[in-house]
Design a protein around this motif. Sequence first.
Motif, PDB file in Angstrom:
ATOM      1  N   ASP A   3      55.614  45.557  44.577  1.00 25.31           N
ATOM      2  CA  ASP A   3      54.373  44.940  45.178  1.00 25.31           C
ATOM      3  C   ASP A   3      53.759  44.068  44.365  1.00 25.31           C
ATOM      4  N   ILE A   4      53.815  44.110  42.915  1.00 22.41           N
ATOM      5  CA  ILE A   4      53.099  43.066  42.206  1.00 22.41           C
ATOM      6  C   ILE A   4      53.674  41.822  41.890  1.00 22.41           C
ATOM      7  N   LEU A   5      54.838  41.814  42.297  1.00 24.92           N
ATOM      8  CA  LEU A   5      55.653  40.362  42.348  1.00 24.92           C
ATOM      9  C   LEU A   5      55.315  39.671  43.591  1.00 24.92           C
ATOM     10  N   LEU A   6      55.616  40.741  44.710  1.00 24.67           N
ATOM     11  CA  LEU A   6      55.403  40.180  46.079  1.00 24.67           C
ATOM     12  C   LEU A   6      54.032  39.518  46.451  1.00 24.67           C
ATOM     13  N   ASP A   7      52.862  40.322  45.721  1.00 21.79           N
ATOM     14  CA  ASP A   7      51.405  39.895  45.702  1.00 21.79           C
ATOM     15  C   ASP A   7      51.373  38.371  45.116  1.00 21.79           C
ATOM     16  N   ALA A 179      51.645  36.997  38.172  1.00 23.79           N
ATOM     17  CA  ALA A 179      52.530  38.410  38.092  1.00 23.79           C
ATOM     18  C   ALA A 179      51.895  39.131  36.604  1.00 23.79           C
ATOM     19  N   GLY A 180      51.718  38.381  35.859  1.00 26.37           N
ATOM     20  CA  GLY A 180      51.163  38.881  34.422  1.00 26.37           C
ATOM     21  C   GLY A 180      49.948  39.570  34.670  1.00 26.37           C
ATOM     22  N   ILE A 181      48.984  38.777  35.364  1.00 20.63           N
ATOM     23  CA  ILE A 181      47.715  39.590  35.542  1.00 20.63           C
ATOM     24  C   ILE A 181      47.785  40.739  36.305  1.00 20.63           C
ATOM     25  N   GLY A 182      48.514  40.753  37.288  1.00 22.19           N
ATOM     26  CA  GLY A 182      48.924  41.898  38.049  1.00 22.19           C
ATOM     27  C   GLY A 182      49.464  43.175  37.273  1.00 22.19           C
ATOM     28  N   ILE A 183      50.455  42.907  36.505  1.00 22.70           N
ATOM     29  CA  ILE A 183      50.951  43.893  35.874  1.00 22.70           C
ATOM     30  C   ILE A 183      49.644  44.520  34.776  1.00 22.70           C
ATOM     31  N   LEU A 184      49.105  43.800  34.248  1.00 18.21           N
ATOM     32  CA  LEU A 184      47.877  44.143  33.299  1.00 18.21           C
ATOM     33  C   LEU A 184      47.083  45.010  34.065  1.00 18.21           C
ATOM     34  N   ILE A 185      46.635  44.451  35.320  1.00 20.44           N
ATOM     35  CA  ILE A 185      45.588  45.368  36.052  1.00 20.44           C
ATOM     36  C   ILE A 185      46.281  46.609  36.525  1.00 20.44           C
ATOM     37  N   ALA A 186      47.538  46.631  36.729  1.00 18.27           N
ATOM     38  CA  ALA A 186      48.192  47.893  37.085  1.00 18.27           C
ATOM     39  C   ALA A 186      48.098  48.826  36.054  1.00 18.27           C
ATOM     40  N   LEU A 187      48.438  48.326  34.847  1.00 19.30           N
ATOM     41  CA  LEU A 187      48.305  49.326  33.682  1.00 19.30           C
ATOM     42  C   LEU A 187      46.938  49.785  33.383  1.00 19.30           C
ATOM     43  N   VAL A 188      45.898  48.997  33.438  1.00 17.13           N
ATOM     44  CA  VAL A 188      44.502  49.371  33.253  1.00 17.13           C
ATOM     45  C   VAL A 188      44.052  50.250  34.444  1.00 17.13           C
ATOM     46  N   GLY A 189      44.184  49.828  35.724  1.00 17.68           N
ATOM     47  CA  GLY A 189      43.948  50.882  36.898  1.00 17.68           C
ATOM     48  C   GLY A 189      42.446  50.171  37.489  1.00 17.68           C
ATOM     49  N   GLU A 190      42.296  50.243  38.757  1.00 18.58           N
ATOM     50  CA  GLU A 190      41.360  49.848  39.747  1.00 18.58           C
ATOM     51  C   GLU A 190      40.246  50.601  39.389  1.00 18.58           C
ATOM     52  N   GLU A 191      40.534  51.986  39.250  1.00 15.17           N
ATOM     53  CA  GLU A 191      39.595  53.040  38.981  1.00 15.17           C
ATOM     54  C   GLU A 191      38.663  52.916  37.660  1.00 15.17           C
ATOM     55  N   GLN A 192      39.230  52.362  36.742  1.00 13.88           N
ATOM     56  CA  GLN A 192      38.660  52.271  35.583  1.00 13.88           C
ATOM     57  C   GLN A 192      37.639  51.060  35.662  1.00 13.88           C
ATOM     58  N   GLY A 216      43.478  35.078  40.432  1.00 10.64           N
ATOM     59  CA  GLY A 216      44.357  35.539  41.770  1.00 10.64           C
ATOM     60  C   GLY A 216      43.175  36.280  42.617  1.00 10.64           C
ATOM     61  N   CYS A 217      43.993  36.809  43.546  1.00  8.28           N
ATOM     62  CA  CYS A 217      42.936  37.671  44.618  1.00  8.28           C
ATOM     63  C   CYS A 217      42.431  38.947  44.295  1.00  8.28           C
ATOM     64  N   PHE A 218      42.943  39.390  43.187  1.00 13.52           N
ATOM     65  CA  PHE A 218      42.565  40.770  42.718  1.00 13.52           C
ATOM     66  C   PHE A 218      40.977  41.046  42.572  1.00 13.52           C
ATOM     67  N   SER A 219      40.375  39.936  42.130  1.00 12.89           N
ATOM     68  CA  SER A 219      38.947  40.295  41.955  1.00 12.89           C
ATOM     69  C   SER A 219      38.008  40.312  42.989  1.00 12.89           C
ATOM     70  N   SER A 220      38.247  39.108  43.919  1.00  6.56           N
ATOM     71  CA  SER A 220      37.541  39.227  45.256  1.00  6.56           C
ATOM     72  C   SER A 220      38.166  40.281  46.107  1.00  6.56           C
ATOM     73  N   VAL A 221      39.042  40.955  46.167  1.00  9.12           N
ATOM     74  CA  VAL A 221      39.310  42.169  46.895  1.00  9.12           C
ATOM     75  C   VAL A 221      38.656  43.367  46.271  1.00  9.12           C
ATOM     76  N   LEU A 222      38.743  43.374  44.969  1.00  7.92           N
ATOM     77  CA  LEU A 222      38.228  44.539  44.236  1.00  7.92           C
ATOM     78  C   LEU A 222      36.527  44.573  44.586  1.00  7.92           C
ATOM     79  N   LEU A 223      35.782  43.596  44.428  1.00  6.83           N
ATOM     80  CA  LEU A 223      34.497  43.176  44.619  1.00  6.83           C
ATOM     81  C   LEU A 223      34.058  43.540  45.960  1.00  6.83           C
ATOM     82  N   THR A 224      34.822  43.023  46.840  1.00  6.24           N
ATOM     83  CA  THR A 224      34.645  43.349  48.284  1.00  6.24           C
ATOM     84  C   THR A 224      34.763  44.952  48.562  1.00  6.24           C
ATOM     85  N   GLU A 225      35.931  45.500  48.165  1.00  6.59           N
ATOM     86  CA  GLU A 225      36.068  47.123  48.216  1.00  6.59           C
ATOM     87  C   GLU A 225      34.945  47.833  47.695  1.00  6.59           C
TER      88      GLU A 225
END
Length: 285
Positions: A3-7, A179-192, A216-225
């Motif tokens: 999923d991370i590589l696909l995103d 992809a590297g940022i995505g893996i790092l964020i997956a390890l840390v966790g959105e809940e944190q 990447g799009c992670f920041s805008s998605v997380l902030l909006t959620e």
Amino acid sequence: MLDILLDAGLDSVKMLPFLYLAYLLIEWIERTRGSRIEALLAEGSRWGAAVGALLGTIPQCGFSAMAASLYGSGVITLGTLMAVFIATSDEAIPMLLAVPERWPELAMLILIKLCIALAVGLLLDLVVTRLLPAPLRGGFTGKAAAVDCHEEHEEEQGIWMAALTHTLQIFVYIFLFSAGIGILIALVGEEQFAGFLQQTGPFQPVIASLVGLIPGCFSSVLLTELYLSGTLRFSSALAGLCSATGVGLVTLLRTSRSLRQTLLVLLLLWGIGAASGLLLGTLGI
């Protein structure tokens, strides 16, 4: 991992047409010495911030990648780049469009970000950049030789193939970085991330603006959620989305002429996002 590589792949593919157009323009200027072309570009750079702010409001992160490439190559000014970056909302607009009862807030978000982008871009280009060294202020100087694509290519390569080569090189870089940022964020966790933002109190816009800097799009998605769930105030969401540029910062890191350019843009994005959020919070918005 898949999923991370696909995103990461989808984020990178979306900006390909814009990067290709940017490199076509850069190659065209490098290879053309027409005085009419030079005069047109030099004149257009003075008010490019207004065009950049309007383009940035379109929910497509390719514009931020395109602007980063053009700034790094000396085609557009710092003010134009910042106008595009600040106005960009990436995934936030589609997410808010999917919730009809939030449309008034979406309209206010776009309008405020557009006003900030215009004000900052024009202020930088008309006043502040006069105090900065030429490499930092960017912009076309009226000499095609000032534009640099930063890549070596065969002299016999046509303009179309040279632009495609540069585009693919940037694509690989952005994909690997995302992809590297995505893996790092997956390890840390959105809940944190969410828990940390919830505990920051009145300084929430300052921290949200830092989160927005994550490529990447992670920041805008997380902030909006988090905003839709009530965890973030409107002022904090706006602060983070002012500094969120999609793949723009990754592209700038790869194409900028110096580390000072990238650091200046990072500081400006963080400072403007945080200040805007704190101001809106003080006004009770």
